[in-house]
Design a protein around this motif. Structure first.
Motif, PDB file in Angstrom:
ATOM      1  N   SER A  61       0.870  -1.160   0.000  1.00 49.60           N
ATOM      2  CA  SER A  61       0.000   0.000   0.000  1.00 49.60           C
ATOM      3  C   SER A  61       0.914   1.219   0.000  1.00 49.60           C
ATOM      4  CB  SER A  61      -0.908   0.006   1.235  1.00 49.60           C
ATOM      5  OG  SER A  61      -1.860   1.039   1.161  1.00 49.60           O
ATOM      6  N   PRO A  62       0.663   2.206  -0.829  1.00 51.96           N
ATOM      7  CA  PRO A  62       1.614   3.308  -1.008  1.00 51.96           C
ATOM      8  C   PRO A  62       2.050   3.963   0.301  1.00 51.96           C
ATOM      9  CG  PRO A  62      -0.071   3.419  -2.688  1.00 51.96           C
ATOM     10  CD  PRO A  62      -0.500   2.342  -1.732  1.00 51.96           C
ATOM     11  N   GLY A  63       3.372   4.064   0.464  1.00 52.79           N
ATOM     12  CA  GLY A  63       3.951   4.784   1.588  1.00 52.79           C
ATOM     13  C   GLY A  63       3.995   4.044   2.896  1.00 52.79           C
ATOM     14  N   LEU A  64       3.392   2.855   2.953  1.00 53.46           N
ATOM     15  CA  LEU A  64       3.388   2.118   4.218  1.00 53.46           C
ATOM     16  C   LEU A  64       4.664   1.284   4.353  1.00 53.46           C
ATOM     17  CD1 LEU A  64      -0.344   1.075   4.675  1.00 53.46           C
ATOM     18  CD2 LEU A  64       0.826   3.173   5.349  1.00 53.46           C
ATOM     19  N   ALA A  65       4.671   0.324   5.264  1.00 49.51           N
ATOM     20  CA  ALA A  65       5.887  -0.440   5.561  1.00 49.51           C
ATOM     21  C   ALA A  65       6.320  -1.336   4.411  1.00 49.51           C
ATOM     22  CB  ALA A  65       5.681  -1.279   6.823  1.00 49.51           C
ATOM     23  N   SER A  66       5.499  -1.441   3.389  1.00 48.54           N
ATOM     24  CA  SER A  66       5.888  -2.172   2.186  1.00 48.54           C
ATOM     25  C   SER A  66       6.916  -1.407   1.361  1.00 48.54           C
ATOM     26  CB  SER A  66       4.648  -2.449   1.324  1.00 48.54           C
ATOM     27  OG  SER A  66       3.883  -1.265   1.134  1.00 48.54           O
ATOM     28  N   GLU A  94       6.090  -8.802  -8.986  1.00 46.85           N
ATOM     29  CA  GLU A  94       4.754  -8.256  -9.192  1.00 46.85           C
ATOM     30  C   GLU A  94       4.335  -7.526  -7.933  1.00 46.85           C
ATOM     31  OE1 GLU A  94       0.131  -9.789  -9.832  1.00 46.85           O
ATOM     32  OE2 GLU A  94       1.796 -11.201 -10.041  1.00 46.85           O
ATOM     33  N   LEU A  95       3.783  -6.339  -8.121  1.00 43.76           N
ATOM     34  CA  LEU A  95       3.241  -5.578  -7.005  1.00 43.76           C
ATOM     35  C   LEU A  95       1.731  -5.746  -6.983  1.00 43.76           C
ATOM     36  CD1 LEU A  95       5.263  -2.257  -7.378  1.00 43.76           C
ATOM     37  CD2 LEU A  95       5.633  -4.047  -5.688  1.00 43.76           C
ATOM     38  N   VAL A  96       1.207  -6.098  -5.826  1.00 47.68           N
ATOM     39  CA  VAL A  96      -0.234  -6.298  -5.665  1.00 47.68           C
ATOM     40  C   VAL A  96      -0.744  -5.245  -4.688  1.00 47.68           C
ATOM     41  CG1 VAL A  96      -2.067  -7.893  -5.021  1.00 47.68           C
ATOM     42  CG2 VAL A  96       0.052  -8.771  -6.050  1.00 47.68           C
ATOM     43  N   LEU A  97      -1.525  -4.310  -5.195  1.00 47.59           N
ATOM     44  CA  LEU A  97      -2.045  -3.230  -4.358  1.00 47.59           C
ATOM     45  C   LEU A  97      -3.104  -3.769  -3.402  1.00 47.59           C
ATOM     46  CD1 LEU A  97      -2.276  -0.188  -3.672  1.00 47.59           C
ATOM     47  CD2 LEU A  97      -4.011  -0.047  -5.488  1.00 47.59           C
ATOM     48  N   VAL A  98      -2.933  -3.441  -2.127  1.00 47.25           N
ATOM     49  CA  VAL A  98      -3.921  -3.775  -1.106  1.00 47.25           C
ATOM     50  C   VAL A  98      -4.588  -2.463  -0.697  1.00 47.25           C
ATOM     51  CG1 VAL A  98      -4.335  -4.816   1.154  1.00 47.25           C
ATOM     52  CG2 VAL A  98      -2.497  -5.699  -0.309  1.00 47.25           C
ATOM     53  N   ASP A  99      -5.824  -2.289  -1.079  1.00 48.85           N
ATOM     54  CA  ASP A  99      -6.548  -1.043  -0.836  1.00 48.85           C
ATOM     55  C   ASP A  99      -7.166  -1.083   0.557  1.00 48.85           C
ATOM     56  OD1 ASP A  99      -8.182   1.205  -0.796  1.00 48.85           O
ATOM     57  OD2 ASP A  99      -8.709   1.012  -2.914  1.00 48.85           O
ATOM     58  N   ARG A 100      -6.552  -0.365   1.463  1.00 49.01           N
ATOM     59  CA  ARG A 100      -7.024  -0.368   2.849  1.00 49.01           C
ATOM     60  C   ARG A 100      -8.360   0.348   2.979  1.00 49.01           C
ATOM     61  NH1 ARG A 100      -4.217   2.498   5.951  1.00 49.01           N
ATOM     62  NH2 ARG A 100      -4.259   1.347   7.917  1.00 49.01           N
ATOM     63  N   THR A 101      -8.628   1.314   2.097  1.00 52.98           N
ATOM     64  CA  THR A 101      -9.904   2.033   2.174  1.00 52.98           C
ATOM     65  C   THR A 101     -11.075   1.106   1.871  1.00 52.98           C
ATOM     66  OG1 THR A 101      -9.865   2.756  -0.151  1.00 52.98           O
ATOM     67  CG2 THR A 101      -8.760   4.161   1.476  1.00 52.98           C
ATOM     68  N   HIS A 110      -7.192  -5.435   3.293  1.00 52.89           N
ATOM     69  CA  HIS A 110      -6.229  -6.040   4.218  1.00 52.89           C
ATOM     70  C   HIS A 110      -6.912  -6.909   5.263  1.00 52.89           C
ATOM     71  CE1 HIS A 110      -7.754  -2.494   6.153  1.00 52.89           C
ATOM     72  NE2 HIS A 110      -7.055  -2.688   7.257  1.00 52.89           N
ATOM     73  N   LYS A 111      -8.229  -6.832   5.342  1.00 51.30           N
ATOM     74  CA  LYS A 111      -8.988  -7.654   6.284  1.00 51.30           C
ATOM     75  C   LYS A 111      -9.819  -8.721   5.572  1.00 51.30           C
ATOM     76  CE  LYS A 111      -7.659  -5.390   9.964  1.00 51.30           C
ATOM     77  NZ  LYS A 111      -6.731  -6.021  10.937  1.00 51.30           N
TER      78      LYS A 111
END
Length: 210
Positions: free
Chosen positions: A7-12, A27-34, A38-39
């Motif tokens: 997720s952009p800017g996080l610990a990734s 490969e980058l897999v976007l996890v959209d927290r909004t 992630h849950k």
């Protein structure tokens, strides 16, 4: 192929830097927290903590940002991102990476998420205290870097890239990373790497970076 759930800017961000620094296909897999991805059951099956990042290599799964960075550095020794086994430089890399995760990152987390620790009326005061803790950790790093180009040894290691990520997180506190001369010098050096600039651009992270 390697996959990094991010997720952009996080610990990734730190393992993203390392993947690009090594130069391996991934490969980058976007996890959209909004959206709460992630849950989701799918994500929790990989990372039961529901946190970001998660790394996979086929059926192999790894979470925790520092662990992913260590895994990649050891899997790709040709990238020279960690010193050889049994060397003092390698031990110092472990030391600083642990300091970054267990001390600086832990206190930054409390600064950004005071609602997990104190009631609403105490949050401003709590954040002031945590800013002081973060500043003291940055002072330790700055003193160590006087006369040095890297945290450990003579070449950039995973610890320096990890520091850049946390230094970016520190940019809005009362004494930001850029106010420490030796620390700022290292941040500028890391920021000049194409691997870092490429990751920041892909994640749409704009300057100031620290």
């Amino acid at each position: 192929m390697y996959k990094l759930y991010y997720s952009p800017g996080l610990a990734s961000l730190a393992p993203h830097f390392i993947l690009r620094e090594i130069g391996v296909p991934h490969e980058l897999v976007l996890v959209d927290r909004t959206l709460g991805q992630h849950k989701s059951a799918e994500y929790l099956a990989l990372n039961p903590n529901g946190r970001i990042p998660t790394f996979t290599d086929g059926s192999f799964v790894l979470f925790e940002s520092a662990a992913i960075c260590l895994h990649l550095a050891e899997r790709h020794p040709e990238a020279n991102l960690i010193a050889g086994l049994g060397t003092d430089v390698r031990s110092h890399t472990y030391q600083w990476l642990t300091f970054l995760t267990n001390t600086l990152q832990a206190d930054l987390w409390q600064y950004f998420r005071p609602e997990f620790y104190v009631e609403p009326e105490r949050r401003d005061a709590f954040k002031d205290v945590m800013q002081g803790h973060v500043a003291r950790h940055l002072e330790v790093l700055d003193r160590h870097l006087e006369g040095r180009d890297c945290l450990a040894g003579d070449s950039l290691s995973i610890a320096d890239f990890y520091l850049f990520m946390l230094g970016r997180w520190s940019r809005h506190i009362a004494r930001p990373t850029r106010s420490f001369p030796h620390l700022s010098r290292l941040m500028e050096r890391v920021c000049g790497r194409q691997s870092v600039l490429g990751a920041l651009a892909l994640e749409r992270i704009s300057s100031p970076y620290y």
